[in-house]
Design an enzyme around this catalytic site. Structure first.
Site, mmCIF file in Angstrom:
data_model
loop_
_atom_site.group_PDB
_atom_site.id
_atom_site.type_symbol
_atom_site.label_atom_id
_atom_site.label_comp_id
_atom_site.label_asym_id
_atom_site.label_seq_id
_atom_site.Cartn_x
_atom_site.Cartn_y
_atom_site.Cartn_z
ATOM 1 N N LYS A 278 19.218 64.851 46.169
ATOM 2 C CA LYS A 278 20.631 65.188 46.353
ATOM 3 C C LYS A 278 20.724 66.488 47.131
ATOM 4 O O LYS A 278 20.287 67.533 46.660
ATOM 5 C CB LYS A 278 21.328 65.350 45.004
ATOM 6 C CG LYS A 278 22.753 65.913 45.156
ATOM 7 C CD LYS A 278 23.487 66.102 43.842
ATOM 8 C CE LYS A 278 24.767 66.894 44.076
ATOM 9 N NZ LYS A 278 25.553 67.070 42.841
ATOM 10 N N ALA B 52 31.686 65.358 41.575
ATOM 11 C CA ALA B 52 32.387 66.615 41.268
ATOM 12 C C ALA B 52 33.885 66.431 41.100
ATOM 13 O O ALA B 52 34.529 65.688 41.835
ATOM 14 C CB ALA B 52 32.138 67.695 42.319
#
Lengths: 70, 271
Positions: free
Chosen positions: B113, B200
């Site tokens: 990531k 997020a």
């Protein structure tokens, strides 16, 4: 007789009494070699080379592992 | 990128409904972070309850003054969960490559990531630095899942560069504000040929469901579980929310109508 060797591990100065293989250093530090990764002078040291990598004067060592993160 | 699905009875078959990234197949559409928990025991219990198959992890220096301290791997075994090492804390392409090379050596895998963040208080993705780091990582053989702005052009460019998944934010990291930008997320999803994960911003289960209803392949969250009063229960809620949202997306919602339309027939009334 060997003279002391100054290295830096994770930003902290360390002094070795004599040249030491990376594998011996990690084991003597109490680390599980399967759970860490090591960089010497910004180069990855493959796990297979721990035994043949001898720490020398001025070496900058980073020892990392996985921790919780997002 | 999407496993198919439509079973004859109209119920998504949990075995055949999978998503795929970089040749790996996942049935759980919830990817969770492993940070911010009170303890490693709590981390393990919450992740187990979430049903996640992929977890994000960070790479940090070992504390040499306490080498026997319990490690994440003892609680979240990498042979059970796919570790997705992140670049949290890296501000340049060079730092990101260096960190993930170490991660690759520690774990032996290429799926990572990438996140390169701007300054507080928003920690918004720094897209110029993200492009640069993505290019360097791809060149170095990594399979990059990339945290990015909710910008359809940026997401497309990352895909064209060779990123294996794009992960636009719903709201700033750790904010729990939910999806501030459903239209932008939808635009990214509709144009993407690689998996899209909303990463997020999600604060509670309904928001995870909402992200899945938009048609994204999976959601990635951490604080929403770790900072809940009862993280294990919230992990369960997120799992259910993601599944509910996925079913709703596949089912196809009814059209919005700005007038009432009675559900009961108007014929056959008693007089």
């Amino acid at each position: 007789m060997d003279s002391p060797i100054s290295i830096t591990v994770n930003g902290e100065p360390r002094v070795l009494d004599a040249p030491l293989a990376l594998s011996e250093f990690l084991t003597s530090a109490g680390l599980d070699l399967r759970k860490v990764a090591v960089e010497r002078n910004e180069e990855i040291v493959p796990r297979s080379a721990y035994g043949t990598t001898v720490l020398g004067p001025g070496d900058q060592i980073e020892v990392v592992h996985f921790i919780g993160g997002g | 990128m999407d496993g198919l699905i439509a079973a004859e009875n109209g119920v998504a078959d949990p075995v055949s409904d999978f998503w795929e990234v970089a040749g790996r197949r996942f049935r759980s559409r919830l990817v969770v972070g492993t940070g911010r928990y009170k303890s490693l025991e709590e981390t393990a219990a919450a992740i187990e309850a979430s049903g996640a198959e992929m977890v994000t992890v960070a790479v940090r220096r070992v504390n040499l003054s306490d080498p026997g301290a319990p490690m994440l791997q003892d609680f979240v075994p990498p042979d059970r969960y796919t570790y997705l090492p992140n670049t949290a804390g890296c501000h340049t392409a060079r730092e990101a490559v260096r960190t993930l090379r170490l991660a690759r050596e520690a774990g032996g895998w290429n799926l990572v990531k990438l996140e390169v963040l701007g300054p507080p208080p928003f920690l918004y993705p720094d897209m110029p630095a993200t492009f640069e780091a993505a290019e360097a990582l791809i060149k170095d053989g990594f399979e990059v899942m990339v945290y990015c702005a909710d910008d359809p052009l940026a997401a497309k460019r990352l895909e064209e560069m060779g990123c294996v998944a794009v992960m636009p934010l719903g709201a700033p990291i750790g904010s729990g504000l939910g999806l501030s930008n459903p239209f932008m997320l939808r635009s990214i999803i509709e144009n993407a040929r690689v998996p899209v994960l909303v990463d997020a911003g999600i604060g509670t289960a309904s928001e995870a469901a909402q992200a899945m209803e938009l048609g994204c392949d999976a959601v990635l969250l951490n604080s929403a579980i770790a900072h809940a009063r009862d993280p294990v229960r919230m992990a369960r809620a997120m799992r259910a929310g993601v599944e509910a949202g996925r079913h709703a997306y596949l089912a196809g919602r009814m059209p919005r109508n700005y007038a009432a339309d009675a559900s009961s027939p108007m014929s056959g009334l008693i007089r």
